[in-house]
Design a protein around this motif. Structure first.
Motif, PDB file in Angstrom:
ATOM      1  N   ARG A  76      66.070  36.924  20.205  1.00 61.02           N
ATOM      2  CA  ARG A  76      65.080  36.724  21.261  1.00 61.02           C
ATOM      3  C   ARG A  76      65.014  37.992  22.103  1.00 61.02           C
ATOM      4  NH1 ARG A  76      67.976  32.284  25.357  1.00 61.02           N
ATOM      5  NH2 ARG A  76      69.600  33.703  26.186  1.00 61.02           N
ATOM      6  N   VAL A  77      63.872  38.184  22.761  1.00 67.45           N
ATOM      7  CA  VAL A  77      63.629  39.408  23.524  1.00 67.45           C
ATOM      8  C   VAL A  77      63.006  39.047  24.865  1.00 67.45           C
ATOM      9  CG1 VAL A  77      62.337  41.580  23.584  1.00 67.45           C
ATOM     10  CG2 VAL A  77      63.340  40.792  21.432  1.00 67.45           C
ATOM     11  N   ALA A  78      63.401  39.767  25.906  1.00 63.70           N
ATOM     12  CA  ALA A  78      62.794  39.632  27.232  1.00 63.70           C
ATOM     13  C   ALA A  78      62.430  41.010  27.759  1.00 63.70           C
ATOM     14  CB  ALA A  78      63.752  38.935  28.201  1.00 63.70           C
ATOM     15  N   ALA A  79      61.309  41.088  28.443  1.00 64.10           N
ATOM     16  CA  ALA A  79      60.881  42.350  29.058  1.00 64.10           C
ATOM     17  C   ALA A  79      61.532  42.506  30.427  1.00 64.10           C
ATOM     18  CB  ALA A  79      59.365  42.380  29.184  1.00 64.10           C
ATOM     19  N   VAL A  80      61.772  43.752  30.804  1.00 64.68           N
ATOM     20  CA  VAL A  80      62.420  44.081  32.078  1.00 64.68           C
ATOM     21  C   VAL A  80      61.499  45.017  32.862  1.00 64.68           C
ATOM     22  CG1 VAL A  80      64.435  45.150  33.163  1.00 64.68           C
ATOM     23  CG2 VAL A  80      64.697  43.877  31.001  1.00 64.68           C
ATOM     24  N   ASN A  81      61.384  44.773  34.180  1.00 63.50           N
ATOM     25  CA  ASN A  81      60.748  45.740  35.070  1.00 63.50           C
ATOM     26  C   ASN A  81      61.508  45.773  36.388  1.00 63.50           C
ATOM     27  OD1 ASN A  81      59.813  43.616  36.677  1.00 63.50           O
ATOM     28  ND2 ASN A  81      57.706  43.718  35.893  1.00 63.50           N
ATOM     29  N   ALA A  82      60.970  46.459  37.367  1.00 66.81           N
ATOM     30  CA  ALA A  82      61.677  46.611  38.645  1.00 66.81           C
ATOM     31  C   ALA A  82      61.908  45.272  39.339  1.00 66.81           C
ATOM     32  CB  ALA A  82      60.892  47.546  39.563  1.00 66.81           C
ATOM     33  N   GLY A  83      61.096  44.282  38.986  1.00 68.22           N
ATOM     34  CA  GLY A  83      61.259  42.972  39.606  1.00 68.22           C
ATOM     35  C   GLY A  83      62.335  42.127  38.962  1.00 68.22           C
ATOM     36  N   GLY A  84      62.810  42.513  37.759  1.00 68.32           N
ATOM     37  CA  GLY A  84      63.852  41.751  37.083  1.00 68.32           C
ATOM     38  C   GLY A  84      63.544  41.579  35.611  1.00 68.32           C
ATOM     39  N   THR A  85      64.083  40.533  35.038  1.00 69.92           N
ATOM     40  CA  THR A  85      63.933  40.246  33.609  1.00 69.92           C
ATOM     41  C   THR A  85      63.041  39.029  33.428  1.00 69.92           C
ATOM     42  OG1 THR A  85      66.121  41.135  33.152  1.00 69.92           O
ATOM     43  CG2 THR A  85      65.158  39.700  31.469  1.00 69.92           C
ATOM     44  N   GLY A  86      62.043  39.154  32.561  1.00 66.27           N
ATOM     45  CA  GLY A  86      61.132  38.053  32.292  1.00 66.27           C
ATOM     46  C   GLY A  86      61.779  36.986  31.431  1.00 66.27           C
ATOM     47  N   ALA A  87      61.007  35.959  31.135  1.00 61.68           N
ATOM     48  CA  ALA A  87      61.488  34.898  30.250  1.00 61.68           C
ATOM     49  C   ALA A  87      61.661  35.451  28.835  1.00 61.68           C
ATOM     50  CB  ALA A  87      60.504  33.741  30.240  1.00 61.68           C
ATOM     51  N   TYR A  88      62.582  34.844  28.099  1.00 62.70           N
ATOM     52  CA  TYR A  88      62.782  35.256  26.711  1.00 62.70           C
ATOM     53  C   TYR A  88      61.693  34.671  25.819  1.00 62.70           C
ATOM     54  CZ  TYR A  88      67.309  37.391  27.571  1.00 62.70           C
ATOM     55  OH  TYR A  88      68.293  38.233  28.004  1.00 62.70           O
ATOM     56  N   THR A  89      61.404  35.386  24.749  1.00 64.26           N
ATOM     57  CA  THR A  89      60.547  34.835  23.710  1.00 64.26           C
ATOM     58  C   THR A  89      61.215  33.601  23.117  1.00 64.26           C
ATOM     59  OG1 THR A  89      61.642  36.168  22.013  1.00 64.26           O
ATOM     60  CG2 THR A  89      59.672  37.107  23.044  1.00 64.26           C
ATOM     61  N   SER A  90      60.448  32.795  22.423  1.00 61.44           N
ATOM     62  CA  SER A  90      61.066  31.779  21.572  1.00 61.44           C
ATOM     63  C   SER A  90      61.914  32.509  20.536  1.00 61.44           C
ATOM     64  CB  SER A  90      59.995  30.949  20.872  1.00 61.44           C
ATOM     65  OG  SER A  90      59.216  30.252  21.817  1.00 61.44           O
TER      66      SER A  90
END
Length: 222
Positions: A76-90
């Motif tokens: 699974r993969v999650a995107a990261v930006n300055a606001g934090g880490t997004g939800a993971y993919t299925s």
């Protein structure tokens, strides 16, 4: 006011063609331009996750390394930006390639069969083995033995009195391993046929006979 950065969500995670220790992954970037990295995780049970360590990157593909061969993994993969880490993919699942079997050996042949045995490779994802035979160690025929995870088989339908080469590969959902190094063994000869006696002398008896196959090394005459 304080500016916030919406958490990104990646989509369309897919796995490519694995090796025994690696798995290529690709995904679709989330909308927006603030992504700074992706967190990539893997698991063998879809519950307990390990994060794959890599240099921060906005690339939408990575090859996960350091995996065990012949093993079903979840990713699974999650995107990261300055606001934090997004939800993971299925999560998706894919299997690393198996290693080749080891310790291939031949047992006692008959005129038309050759028993073979080998040691299974590490890992738990094996679904079958491919057994091949050849008379020249170059051109190979696959023995049709059905699907089985048993580490032995008896190759049938061989010609008598013939030197054969054998090799075996492991199969799982990820593909087929390399083959073992080939081994050679010879089928038993059939009894000679058409034994005839020629014209004797007072102390000798000429004999002749017919034999099939090309591996004969001697005859016992009684």
């Amino acid at each position: 006011g304080v500016q916030t950065c919406a958490l990104p969500i990646s989509t369309a995670l897919t796995a490519g063609t694995s090796t025994t220790t690696t798995m290529p992954l690709s995904w679709t970037a989330p909308s927006g331009t603030a992504t700074s990295d992706y967190t990539i995780q893997y698991s063998t049970d879809n519950t307990t996750w390990s994060t794959w360590t890599h240099t921060a990157s906005t690339a939408t593909s990575q090859t996960v390394t350091g995996l065990a061969s012949n093993t079903l993994y979840y990713f699974r993969v999650a995107a990261v930006n300055a606001g934090g880490t997004g939800a993971y993919t299925s999560s998706i699942s894919s299997t690393t390639l198996p290693a080749a079997p080891t310790a291939l050996t031949a047992g006692t042949s008959t005129t038309t069969t050759m028993p073979l045995s080998w040691t299974a490779p590490s890992g738990t994802a094996t679904s079958d083995y491919i057994i091949q035979y050849s008379t020249d160690n170059t051109n190979w025929t696959t023995f049709a033995d059905g699907t089985s995870t048993t580490t032995s088989t008896t190759v049938t339908g061989l010609a008598s009195n013939t030197l054969y080469y054998f090799r075996v590969a492991t199969v799982n959902a990820g593909g087929t391993s390399a083959y073992t190094s080939s081994i050679s063994s010879t089928t038993l000869p059939a009894a000679p046929t058409a034994l005839t006696a020629g014209t004797p002398t007072t102390t000798t008896m000429p004999l002749s006979w017919t034999i099939s196959g090309s591996a004969t090394t001697d005859y016992i005459i009684q």
